[in-house]
Scaffold this motif. Structure first.
Motif, PDB file in Angstrom:
ATOM      1  N   MET A 144      12.263   8.228  -5.430  1.00  0.00           N
ATOM      2  CA  MET A 144      12.354   9.586  -5.966  1.00  0.00           C
ATOM      3  C   MET A 144      11.180  10.459  -5.518  1.00  0.00           C
ATOM      4  SD  MET A 144      13.611   8.695  -9.864  1.00  0.00           S
ATOM      5  CE  MET A 144      13.023  10.268 -10.503  1.00  0.00           C
ATOM      6  N   VAL A 145      10.035   9.815  -5.244  1.00  0.00           N
ATOM      7  CA  VAL A 145       8.839  10.563  -4.846  1.00  0.00           C
ATOM      8  C   VAL A 145       8.802  10.791  -3.336  1.00  0.00           C
ATOM      9  CG1 VAL A 145       6.332  10.705  -5.126  1.00  0.00           C
ATOM     10  CG2 VAL A 145       7.662   9.363  -6.733  1.00  0.00           C
ATOM     11  N   CYS A 146       9.521   9.950  -2.603  1.00  0.00           N
ATOM     12  CA  CYS A 146       9.442   9.977  -1.133  1.00  0.00           C
ATOM     13  C   CYS A 146      10.478  10.926  -0.534  1.00  0.00           C
ATOM     14  CB  CYS A 146       9.637   8.570  -0.564  1.00  0.00           C
ATOM     15  SG  CYS A 146       8.318   7.422  -0.995  1.00  0.00           S
ATOM     16  N   SER A 147      10.101  12.178  -0.337  1.00  0.00           N
ATOM     17  CA  SER A 147      10.992  13.159   0.294  1.00  0.00           C
ATOM     18  C   SER A 147      11.086  12.896   1.798  1.00  0.00           C
ATOM     19  CB  SER A 147      10.465  14.574   0.061  1.00  0.00           C
ATOM     20  OG  SER A 147      10.335  14.832  -1.320  1.00  0.00           O
ATOM     21  N   PRO A 148      12.220  13.236   2.422  1.00  0.00           N
ATOM     22  CA  PRO A 148      12.356  13.077   3.876  1.00  0.00           C
ATOM     23  C   PRO A 148      11.270  13.848   4.627  1.00  0.00           C
ATOM     24  CG  PRO A 148      14.502  13.490   2.878  1.00  0.00           C
ATOM     25  CD  PRO A 148      13.486  13.706   1.808  1.00  0.00           C
ATOM     26  N   SER A 149      10.596  13.162   5.541  1.00  0.00           N
ATOM     27  CA  SER A 149       9.527  13.762   6.356  1.00  0.00           C
ATOM     28  C   SER A 149       8.387  14.323   5.507  1.00  0.00           C
ATOM     29  CB  SER A 149      10.085  14.887   7.257  1.00  0.00           C
ATOM     30  OG  SER A 149      11.049  14.370   8.153  1.00  0.00           O
ATOM     31  N   GLY A 150       8.234  13.767   4.270  1.00  0.00           N
ATOM     32  CA  GLY A 150       7.214  14.286   3.371  1.00  0.00           C
ATOM     33  C   GLY A 150       5.893  13.529   3.460  1.00  0.00           C
ATOM     34  N   THR A 151       4.979  13.896   2.592  1.00  0.00           N
ATOM     35  CA  THR A 151       3.638  13.294   2.582  1.00  0.00           C
ATOM     36  C   THR A 151       3.661  11.872   2.034  1.00  0.00           C
ATOM     37  OG1 THR A 151       3.232  14.269   0.392  1.00  0.00           O
ATOM     38  CG2 THR A 151       2.512  15.541   2.327  1.00  0.00           C
ATOM     39  N   THR A 152       4.492  11.655   1.010  1.00  0.00           N
ATOM     40  CA  THR A 152       4.447  10.372   0.299  1.00  0.00           C
ATOM     41  C   THR A 152       4.902   9.212   1.167  1.00  0.00           C
ATOM     42  OG1 THR A 152       4.952  11.566  -1.737  1.00  0.00           O
ATOM     43  CG2 THR A 152       5.106   9.184  -1.816  1.00  0.00           C
ATOM     44  N   ILE A 153       5.982   9.425   1.937  1.00  0.00           N
ATOM     45  CA  ILE A 153       6.494   8.327   2.742  1.00  0.00           C
ATOM     46  C   ILE A 153       5.486   7.913   3.814  1.00  0.00           C
ATOM     47  CG2 ILE A 153       7.710   9.772   4.431  1.00  0.00           C
ATOM     48  CD1 ILE A 153       8.870   6.382   2.904  1.00  0.00           C
ATOM     49  N   ASP A 154       4.672   8.857   4.283  1.00  0.00           N
ATOM     50  CA  ASP A 154       3.622   8.503   5.240  1.00  0.00           C
ATOM     51  C   ASP A 154       2.553   7.640   4.574  1.00  0.00           C
ATOM     52  OD1 ASP A 154       4.899   9.873   7.212  1.00  0.00           O
ATOM     53  OD2 ASP A 154       3.272  11.290   7.638  1.00  0.00           O
ATOM     54  N   ALA A 155       2.233   7.956   3.321  1.00  0.00           N
ATOM     55  CA  ALA A 155       1.255   7.151   2.588  1.00  0.00           C
ATOM     56  C   ALA A 155       1.805   5.755   2.325  1.00  0.00           C
ATOM     57  CB  ALA A 155       0.897   7.837   1.268  1.00  0.00           C
ATOM     58  N   VAL A 156       3.082   5.669   1.942  1.00  0.00           N
ATOM     59  CA  VAL A 156       3.714   4.374   1.702  1.00  0.00           C
ATOM     60  C   VAL A 156       3.718   3.544   2.983  1.00  0.00           C
ATOM     61  CG1 VAL A 156       5.904   3.235   1.160  1.00  0.00           C
ATOM     62  CG2 VAL A 156       5.122   5.158  -0.238  1.00  0.00           C
ATOM     63  N   LYS A 157       3.990   4.189   4.116  1.00  0.00           N
ATOM     64  CA  LYS A 157       3.994   3.496   5.403  1.00  0.00           C
ATOM     65  C   LYS A 157       2.639   2.857   5.691  1.00  0.00           C
ATOM     66  CE  LYS A 157       4.824   4.369  10.353  1.00  0.00           C
ATOM     67  NZ  LYS A 157       3.438   4.254  10.854  1.00  0.00           N
ATOM     68  N   VAL A 158       1.573   3.591   5.406  1.00  0.00           N
ATOM     69  CA  VAL A 158       0.228   3.047   5.632  1.00  0.00           C
ATOM     70  C   VAL A 158      -0.036   1.850   4.714  1.00  0.00           C
ATOM     71  CG1 VAL A 158      -2.248   3.514   5.460  1.00  0.00           C
ATOM     72  CG2 VAL A 158      -0.724   5.216   6.478  1.00  0.00           C
ATOM     73  N   LEU A 159       0.360   1.969   3.458  1.00  0.00           N
ATOM     74  CA  LEU A 159       0.174   0.857   2.527  1.00  0.00           C
ATOM     75  C   LEU A 159       0.925  -0.380   2.997  1.00  0.00           C
ATOM     76  CD1 LEU A 159       0.452   2.687  -0.930  1.00  0.00           C
ATOM     77  CD2 LEU A 159      -1.614   1.716   0.087  1.00  0.00           C
ATOM     78  N   GLU A 160       2.138  -0.188   3.518  1.00  0.00           N
ATOM     79  CA  GLU A 160       2.907  -1.320   4.025  1.00  0.00           C
ATOM     80  C   GLU A 160       2.234  -1.920   5.261  1.00  0.00           C
ATOM     81  OE1 GLU A 160       5.117  -2.783   2.494  1.00  0.00           O
ATOM     82  OE2 GLU A 160       6.359  -1.420   1.328  1.00  0.00           O
ATOM     83  N   GLU A 161       1.729  -1.067   6.141  1.00  0.00           N
ATOM     84  CA  GLU A 161       1.051  -1.556   7.350  1.00  0.00           C
ATOM     85  C   GLU A 161      -0.201  -2.353   7.012  1.00  0.00           C
ATOM     86  OE1 GLU A 161       2.304   2.014  10.499  1.00  0.00           O
ATOM     87  OE2 GLU A 161       0.364   2.054   9.494  1.00  0.00           O
ATOM     88  N   LYS A 162      -0.868  -1.953   5.930  1.00  0.00           N
ATOM     89  CA  LYS A 162      -2.103  -2.641   5.515  1.00  0.00           C
ATOM     90  C   LYS A 162      -1.827  -3.871   4.652  1.00  0.00           C
ATOM     91  CE  LYS A 162      -4.918   0.457   7.336  1.00  0.00           C
ATOM     92  NZ  LYS A 162      -5.827   0.132   8.462  1.00  0.00           N
ATOM     93  N   GLY A 163      -0.578  -4.151   4.399  1.00  0.00           N
ATOM     94  CA  GLY A 163      -0.227  -5.341   3.613  1.00  0.00           C
ATOM     95  C   GLY A 163      -0.504  -5.193   2.134  1.00  0.00           C
ATOM     96  N   PHE A 164      -0.283  -3.985   1.600  1.00  0.00           N
ATOM     97  CA  PHE A 164      -0.593  -3.716   0.194  1.00  0.00           C
ATOM     98  C   PHE A 164       0.134  -4.669  -0.757  1.00  0.00           C
ATOM     99  CE2 PHE A 164       0.399  -1.333  -3.755  1.00  0.00           C
ATOM    100  CZ  PHE A 164      -0.884  -1.128  -4.221  1.00  0.00           C
ATOM    101  N   ARG A 165       1.455  -4.757  -0.598  1.00  0.00           N
ATOM    102  CA  ARG A 165       2.219  -5.602  -1.510  1.00  0.00           C
ATOM    103  C   ARG A 165       1.851  -7.077  -1.361  1.00  0.00           C
ATOM    104  NH1 ARG A 165       8.418  -3.427  -1.944  1.00  0.00           N
ATOM    105  NH2 ARG A 165       8.130  -2.665   0.171  1.00  0.00           N
ATOM    106  N   ALA A 166       1.679  -7.504  -0.127  1.00  0.00           N
ATOM    107  CA  ALA A 166       1.314  -8.906   0.102  1.00  0.00           C
ATOM    108  C   ALA A 166      -0.046  -9.216  -0.507  1.00  0.00           C
ATOM    109  CB  ALA A 166       1.293  -9.204   1.599  1.00  0.00           C
ATOM    110  N   ALA A 167      -0.988  -8.265  -0.406  1.00  0.00           N
ATOM    111  CA  ALA A 167      -2.320  -8.473  -0.977  1.00  0.00           C
ATOM    112  C   ALA A 167      -2.247  -8.596  -2.494  1.00  0.00           C
ATOM    113  CB  ALA A 167      -3.257  -7.320  -0.590  1.00  0.00           C
ATOM    114  N   VAL A 168      -1.420  -7.775  -3.127  1.00  0.00           N
ATOM    115  CA  VAL A 168      -1.271  -7.834  -4.580  1.00  0.00           C
ATOM    116  C   VAL A 168      -0.646  -9.162  -4.991  1.00  0.00           C
ATOM    117  CG1 VAL A 168      -0.104  -6.831  -6.578  1.00  0.00           C
ATOM    118  CG2 VAL A 168      -1.144  -5.335  -4.866  1.00  0.00           C
ATOM    119  N   ILE A 169       0.411  -9.563  -4.282  1.00  0.00           N
ATOM    120  CA  ILE A 169       1.058 -10.836  -4.593  1.00  0.00           C
ATOM    121  C   ILE A 169       0.073 -11.993  -4.436  1.00  0.00           C
ATOM    122  CG2 ILE A 169       2.829 -12.478  -3.836  1.00  0.00           C
ATOM    123  CD1 ILE A 169       4.529  -9.996  -3.049  1.00  0.00           C
TER     124      ILE A 169
END
Length: 268
Positions: free
Chosen positions: A227-252
């Protein structure tokens, strides 16, 4: 009903404060002990409860006895009180790594009613989350009494003991992970020019509001993220960086490491 606390540190203080605030007990119903004179004086002055340096006195008087000391202190404290605690007293442990088998063997009193629970530090602001595991001798009535007290400073849920180490990882220790996340977001805001105090307020409010949305809407966190990630918006770029840095894997990995440490503590 007399509520006893052996240990009057931050967690015990939060629990006592919640019980009094909700009107479940009166100051005259609570007695606590601590090896620190500073802690006993603080609890007495803040809450008006009875305090003593004598753990045995608390154990003798309590109908529900909370063991609110560090895990390392359990052998000494239990040895001190095991012969004086009454058979009908409900004993509630809030220590990580001290399972029901340990408590049963340490007290060496098969008839005792034992409950293991794991609260967390948001109890200090009446927003705690507590996992609860009752022993075999605990009746439904006993459990109901304890649950009402534990719900006074947040929410409490019964879990099987095999999940108590998971409770430590996902709830007991997790405020530290969230504080780290808030601090990191605030650091980024400061780097962007926002004053430090304001940065903490924005970051903390965003985390609190997001958590509230999960709890109150019942929606999957992934849906709320979308709901927060608009197409071509700011949020999806931030989420992409978190995924690239292994955010979820680090938390797990972090939560799993915490769970394993809790399991290891139970073996000591």
């Amino acid at each position: 009903m007399v509520i006893g606390f052996i240990g009057l540190g931050n967690m015990a203080s939060a629990m006592i404060g919640g019980m009094l605030e909700k009107g479940l007990v009166q100051p005259s119903d609570v007695i606590g002990s601590d090896k620190s004179e500073e802690m006993t004086e603080r609890a007495q002055n803040k809450y008006g409860i009875t305090t003593t340096p004598d753990n045995e006195e608390v154990a003798k008087e309590a109908d529900i006895l909370f063991l609110a000391v560090k895990p390392i202190a359990f052998p000494e404290v239990i040895e001190e009180v095991k012969d004086v605690v009454r058979s009908d007293t409900i004993i509630v442990s809030i220590a990580a790594g001290r399972d029901l088998v340990y408590l049963r063997e340490a007290f060496n009193r098969p008839s005792l009613k034992l409950i293991r629970c794991m609260p967390n530090t948001p109890a200090l602001v009446m927003a705690g989350c507590t996992g609860v595991c009752p022993g075999q001798r605990v009746t439904d009535e006993d459990l109901d009494k304890v649950m009402k007290l534990l719900n006074a400073f947040g929410t409490a849920s019964v879990v099987p003991e095999r999940l108590m180490d998971v409770v430590v990882g996902i709830s007991g220790s997790s405020p530290a992970y969230v504080f780290l996340f808030i601090e990191a977001m605030a650091d980024a805001a400061v780097a962007g020019g926002m004053p430090r105090k304001q940065a903490y307020e924005f970051a903390a409010q965003a985390v609190m509001g997001s958590a509230k949305m999960v709890l109150e809407t019942g929606m999957h966190p992934g849906q709320l993220k979308d709901m927060v990630c608009s197409p071509s918006g700011t949020t999806i770029d931030a989420v992409k960086v978190l995924e690239e840095k292994g955010f979820r894997a680090a938390v797990i990995d972090a939560v799993e490491a915490c769970i394993e440490k809790s399991k290891d503590m139970a073996k000591r």
